[in-house]
Design a protein around this motif. Sequence first.
Motif, PDB file in Angstrom:
ATOM      1  N   MET A 138      -0.654  -2.609   1.124  1.00 52.03           N
ATOM      2  CA  MET A 138      -2.026  -2.452   0.627  1.00 52.03           C
ATOM      3  C   MET A 138      -3.020  -2.345   1.785  1.00 52.03           C
ATOM      4  N   CYS A 139      -2.911  -3.262   2.740  1.00 51.54           N
ATOM      5  CA  CYS A 139      -3.894  -3.292   3.829  1.00 51.54           C
ATOM      6  C   CYS A 139      -3.767  -2.079   4.737  1.00 51.54           C
ATOM      7  N   PHE A 140      -2.570  -1.515   4.829  1.00 50.65           N
ATOM      8  CA  PHE A 140      -2.417  -0.294   5.619  1.00 50.65           C
ATOM      9  C   PHE A 140      -3.320   0.797   5.047  1.00 50.65           C
ATOM     10  N   GLY A 141      -3.328   0.921   3.727  1.00 54.69           N
ATOM     11  CA  GLY A 141      -4.244   1.868   3.084  1.00 54.69           C
ATOM     12  C   GLY A 141      -5.691   1.520   3.394  1.00 54.69           C
ATOM     13  N   ALA A 142      -6.017   0.248   3.314  1.00 52.81           N
ATOM     14  CA  ALA A 142      -7.394  -0.184   3.580  1.00 52.81           C
ATOM     15  C   ALA A 142      -7.816   0.136   5.011  1.00 52.81           C
ATOM     16  N   VAL A 143      -6.879   0.015   5.945  1.00 54.08           N
ATOM     17  CA  VAL A 143      -7.155   0.357   7.346  1.00 54.08           C
ATOM     18  C   VAL A 143      -7.528   1.839   7.447  1.00 54.08           C
ATOM     19  N   LEU A 144      -6.742   2.678   6.770  1.00 47.18           N
ATOM     20  CA  LEU A 144      -7.003   4.125   6.832  1.00 47.18           C
ATOM     21  C   LEU A 144      -8.368   4.484   6.251  1.00 47.18           C
ATOM     22  N   GLU A 188       5.805  -7.853   2.394  1.00 41.42           N
ATOM     23  CA  GLU A 188       4.838  -6.943   3.007  1.00 41.42           C
ATOM     24  C   GLU A 188       4.764  -5.595   2.298  1.00 41.42           C
ATOM     25  N   GLY A 189       5.648  -5.397   1.314  1.00 39.49           N
ATOM     26  CA  GLY A 189       5.578  -4.189   0.514  1.00 39.49           C
ATOM     27  C   GLY A 189       6.223  -2.990   1.182  1.00 39.49           C
ATOM     28  N   PRO A 190       6.189  -1.834   0.478  1.00 40.28           N
ATOM     29  CA  PRO A 190       6.842  -0.622   0.997  1.00 40.28           C
ATOM     30  C   PRO A 190       5.983   0.058   2.065  1.00 40.28           C
ATOM     31  N   ILE A 191       6.075  -0.447   3.262  1.00 41.90           N
ATOM     32  CA  ILE A 191       5.290   0.129   4.359  1.00 41.90           C
ATOM     33  C   ILE A 191       5.865   1.494   4.716  1.00 41.90           C
ATOM     34  N   HIS A 192       4.984   2.463   4.897  1.00 41.81           N
ATOM     35  CA  HIS A 192       5.413   3.831   5.205  1.00 41.81           C
ATOM     36  C   HIS A 192       6.260   3.839   6.480  1.00 41.81           C
TER      37      HIS A 192
END
Length: 198
Positions: free
Chosen positions: A121-127, A151-155
């Motif tokens: 989720m936070c990776f998206g928020a960073v983008l 940590e979820g399905p990190i790309h």
Amino acid sequence: MQTNTTVTQLTLQLPQWAIDKVQELPPVMPDVEQRMETVLFFAGANFKNDTGGPFAAAVFEEASGRLVSIGVNRVVPSNCSTAHAEIMALSLAQAQLQTYDLGGPGMPSHQLVVNWCPCAMCFGAVLWSGIRSLVIAGAGSQLEAITGFDEGPIHPQWRQELEKRGITLLEDVLHEQAVAQFEEFAASGRPVYNARLG
Ligand SMILES: [Zn+2]
């Protein structure tokens, strides 16, 4: 007639100890290790004060090190699964600067410093945040292995995805201290709050 009582607003805030501590911080932290040290302090104090999980994040002006915002994880106390440290720090920075885009025209380059690689989720928020620089203490499965947080399905190409969008990445800053803190959290027996009680 039945009245609809659905909730119509939402407030997220730092715990009181963090609000007090923010006042005492130097307004400028030129050194990136000092920035991470600050983040690690907040991450540790957050779980020791039982005000959230062992995660913190901060937004700085990248070049000068001027502090813009601090975030700590607030999932459990806020009953909000999205109240991760990165979401708190980025949203507070945007509220502080009155913009949804920290990389907008005329803005200095902003940096997010976090004590681990952002989750799915936070990776998206960073983008979406407009930051130009991400600094993390580590990445990969070590955090999940120590603490049990999902940590979820990190790309798989997350590093390249950052690069494509002009976000520089600095990894492993104060890595050992960060890992030691997660081990301290795990040893404390405090709850891990994954969804579905997983
Ligand atoms: Zn997250």
